[in-house]
Design an enzyme around this catalytic site. Structure first.
Site, PDB file in Angstrom:
ATOM      1  N   CYS A  32       0.846  -1.197   0.000  1.00  0.00           N
ATOM      2  CA  CYS A  32       0.000   0.000   0.000  1.00  0.00           C
ATOM      3  C   CYS A  32       0.881   1.246   0.000  1.00  0.00           C
ATOM      4  CB  CYS A  32      -0.875   0.057   1.253  1.00  0.00           C
ATOM      5  SG  CYS A  32      -2.087  -1.249   1.412  1.00  0.00           S
ATOM      6  N   ASP A  33       0.366   2.303  -0.609  1.00  0.00           N
ATOM      7  CA  ASP A  33       1.032   3.595  -0.503  1.00  0.00           C
ATOM      8  C   ASP A  33      -0.015   4.693  -0.632  1.00  0.00           C
ATOM      9  OD1 ASP A  33       3.921   4.765  -0.430  1.00  0.00           O
ATOM     10  OD2 ASP A  33       2.762   6.065  -1.753  1.00  0.00           O
ATOM     11  N   SER A  34       0.134   5.720   0.188  1.00  0.00           N
ATOM     12  CA  SER A  34      -0.834   6.818   0.201  1.00  0.00           C
ATOM     13  C   SER A  34      -0.183   8.142  -0.171  1.00  0.00           C
ATOM     14  CB  SER A  34      -1.464   6.962   1.594  1.00  0.00           C
ATOM     15  OG  SER A  34      -2.146   5.786   1.976  1.00  0.00           O
TER      16      SER A  34
END
Length: 199
Positions: free
Chosen positions: A70-72
């Site tokens: 995941c990456d935001s």
């Protein structure tokens, strides 16, 4: 089937645990600054895929695993903002965000180590920020919390008081969209509820 979380984020880990999933954490070590020049939603997705791929290729990944990267990033005025590099940047960021709205994009990439199949998608949530005065910004940045998170804010920590509303998935703002992960797990032929017993 066990879920492997390719992230050092304590908020992502806590969110998954509260949803009944006990993932194995293996940090990817991917340099988030290596990808640049993409639109914010695409940037988040590509970084998530890089993290997922990096961990899925490791020998210490359990057999029969689903690896989740995941990456935001926060999108404001069409620009992508990850973690601030220093307190001065965090202060400037908040001065530009206060009283406004941004879109928090979280890329999700899931790899089945048994079949080799992958599924990926980005979840996007609109976040409305309070109008902080300069003293509040300085006090918040001094806690160090904004330096550790994409967009320089949390919704599940000290920054929660500075978020006046959210349109979309709350968990996505924390760092992992549970409904989206459930869909990706199903896309790869597995059941979300089967992960409840993992760990």
């Amino acid at each position: 089937m066990v879920l492997v979380l390719a992230s050092a984020s304590p908020a992502r880990l806590a969110t998954l645990r509260s949803a009944g999933v006990e993932p194995v954490v293996i940090v990817s070590g991917v340099d988030e600054d290596q990808v640049d020049g993409l639109p914010p939603a695409e940037l988040a997705l590509q970084l998530a895929e890089l993290k997922c791929d990096a961990v899925a290729a490791r020998e210490d990944v359990p057999d029969a695993a689903l690896v989740l990267g995941c990456d935001s990033v926060l999108e404001l005025d069409g620009e992508a903002f990850g973690k601030p590099h220093d307190p001065d940047e965090a202060v400037r960021r908040w001065q530009g965000m206060r009283g406004r709205s941004g879109v928090l994009h979280t890329g999700h990439a899931l790899r089945d180590t048994t079949s080799g199949r992958s599924a990926a998608a980005t979840a996007s949530t609109t976040v409305h920020f309070a109008h902080l005065d300069d003293d509040e910004i300085a006090a918040y940045v001094a806690t160090g919390e904004p330096l550790q998170v994409a967009g320089a804010f949390t919704v599940d920590g000290l920054g929660g008081a500075f978020v006046t509303g959210i349109e979309g998935d709350h968990h996505n703002v924390v760092g992992v969209s549970l409904p989206l992960v459930r869909e990706l797990v199903a896309e790869l032929g597995h059941s979300w509820t089967s992960l409840w017993q993992a760990g």
